[in-house]
Design an enzyme around this catalytic site. Structure first.
Site, PDB file in Angstrom:
ATOM      1  N   LYS A   1      -0.457 -14.265   2.604  1.00 21.95           N
ATOM      2  CA  LYS A   1      -1.359 -13.104   2.575  1.00 21.95           C
ATOM      3  C   LYS A   1      -1.446 -12.545   1.153  1.00 21.95           C
ATOM      4  O   LYS A   1      -2.545 -12.257   0.659  1.00 21.95           O
ATOM      5  CB  LYS A   1      -0.858 -12.015   3.546  1.00 21.95           C
ATOM      6  CG  LYS A   1      -1.087 -12.398   4.996  1.00 21.95           C
ATOM      7  CD  LYS A   1      -0.417 -11.460   5.983  1.00 21.95           C
ATOM      8  CE  LYS A   1      -0.545 -12.002   7.400  1.00 21.95           C
ATOM      9  NZ  LYS A   1       0.184 -11.249   8.406  1.00 21.95           N
TER      10      LYS A   1
ATOM     11  N   GLN B   1       4.250  -6.733   8.876  1.00 24.24           N
ATOM     12  CA  GLN B   1       4.453  -8.075   9.435  1.00 24.24           C
ATOM     13  C   GLN B   1       5.345  -7.997  10.675  1.00 24.24           C
ATOM     14  O   GLN B   1       6.433  -7.426  10.633  1.00 24.24           O
ATOM     15  CB  GLN B   1       5.075  -8.984   8.361  1.00 24.24           C
ATOM     16  CG  GLN B   1       5.216 -10.431   8.781  1.00 24.24           C
ATOM     17  CD  GLN B   1       3.861 -11.111   9.033  1.00 24.24           C
ATOM     18  OE1 GLN B   1       2.926 -10.965   8.257  1.00 24.24           O
ATOM     19  NE2 GLN B   1       3.768 -11.847  10.127  1.00 24.24           N
TER      20      GLN B   1
ATOM     21  N   ASP C   1      -5.526  -4.916  10.425  1.00 22.65           N
ATOM     22  CA  ASP C   1      -5.227  -5.890  11.483  1.00 22.65           C
ATOM     23  C   ASP C   1      -6.040  -5.588  12.746  1.00 22.65           C
ATOM     24  O   ASP C   1      -6.167  -6.440  13.621  1.00 22.65           O
ATOM     25  CB  ASP C   1      -3.733  -5.803  11.866  1.00 22.65           C
ATOM     26  CG  ASP C   1      -2.916  -6.908  11.194  1.00 22.65           C
ATOM     27  OD1 ASP C   1      -3.501  -7.956  10.869  1.00 22.65           O
ATOM     28  OD2 ASP C   1      -1.692  -6.708  11.012  1.00 22.65           O
TER      29      ASP C   1
END
Ligand code: NAD
Length: 303
Positions: free
Chosen positions: A54, A98, A121
């Protein structure tokens, strides 16, 4: 092979180039770049490699990237304070925590603490609600479903009036992609059916699909005879079915990955199909970048 391959690796490159160009343009005009913070708790190897990818992608497209690596024993309170710090930081447009988090931390509480306008997200209940309403309400569609829709559109598959069958009803893939495909608008307007473990005749439903989206996590679940000739098949499943020596690094073992669809047989029947690996997989991080760019554009009032 009769089916056209829908390659996520190629679509990813196209989209990342578009994002890079847009970031450059915004920087020249507004002197701002999208800012993304990735919060990693502990040293889970899989999480570390996702976060590294990422960060690498964010830097490639010209974002500001802050990496927050926190010890595995960080308290929930300190983690919430860290999120609050970035909620209040104007240079940050996206906050990524995460998962999974260590057991002593309430994951739901942490995800819900992220400012919905920085939740790139798309997992915050506010963004789930916005997705359900559809249209202009949608800010950050969750990344894997957004990637699936983008692939279908870029492959030139007609969605309006199409029968879409989604196998799987998870909150991160099945439910959101079904919701996205039935909305009014481009890349959607489909008639959608969701099937799952309690569905009576899975094969009969799948066979009706003009677009079959499979996210079950069961290798080779979908048999070739379940596929309508000419259908578009999107295989989201990523299943480790064994190990093999690495081509790049002989001596090292790498996972053998398989999708949820019997690819070798399905590709002779489908009109278009995604491979595993190299299909939906590369799209998730790509769409995360797109959401982070969108977040800055919302802030600047240019979205
Ligand atoms: P999940 O386990 O949360 O949900 C799976 C769903 O499939 C459930 O709703 C279940 O009812 C349904 N299902 C399972 N077995 C079934 C069966 N035999 N018949 C009918 N329905 C069945 O999984 P998930 O998080 O949605 O992920 C699904 C798959 O997609 C996994 O292989 C996962 O690794 C993969 N995935 C890939 C990406 C990506 O490529 N970027 C992202 C997310 C998930």
């Amino acid at each position: 092979m009769s089916a056209t391959l829908i390659k996520g690796t190629e679509i990813r490159e196209e989209i990342l180039e578009e994002i890079t160009a847009e970031v450059k343009e915004i920087k020249e005009k507004y002197d701002k770049v999208p800012g993304l913070v990735t919060i990693l708790v502990g040293e889970n190897p899989a999480s570390m490699s996702y976060v590294t990818l990422k960060i690498k992608t964010a830097l490639r497209v010209g974002f500001k990237e802050i990496q927050e690596s926190q010890p595995v024993d960080i308290s929930e309170e300190d983690l919430l304070a860290l999120i609050e710090k970035y909620n209040n930081d104007d240079s940050i447009n996206g906050i990524l925590v995460q998962l999974p988090l260590p057991k002593h931390i309430d994951e739901k509480k942490v995800l819900n603490a992220i400012d919905p306008d920085k939740d790139v997200d798309g997992f915050h209940p506010v963004n789930v609600g916005r997705l359900m309403i559809g249209g202009d309400e949608v800010k950050f569609p969750p990344c894997t479903p957004a990637g699936i829709q983008e692939m279908i559109v870029r492959a030139g598959v007609e969605t309006s009036g199409a029968e879409v069958v989604v196998v799987g009803r998870s909150n991160i893939v099945g439910k959101p992609i079904a919701n996205m495909m039935l909305q009014k608008g481009p890349g959607a307007n489909a008639t959608v059916t969701i099937v799952h473990t309690r569905t009576k005749d899975l094969a009969a439903h799948c066979k009706r699909a003009d677009i079959l989206i499979v996210a079950a996590g069961v290798p080779d679940l979908v048999k070739p005879e379940w596929i309508q000739p000419g259908a578009c098949v999107i295989d989201v499943g990523v299943n480790r079915v064994g190990e093999k020596p690495s081509k790049k690094n002989p001596g090292k073992m790498v996972a053998i990955l398989k999708g949820d669809v019997d690819f070798d047989a399905a590709k002779e029947i489908a009109g278009s199909i995604t491979p595993v690996p190299g299909g939906v997989g590369p799209m998730t991080i790509t769409m995360l970048m797109k959401n982070t760019l969108k977040s800055l554009k919302f802030r600047l009032g240019i979205q």
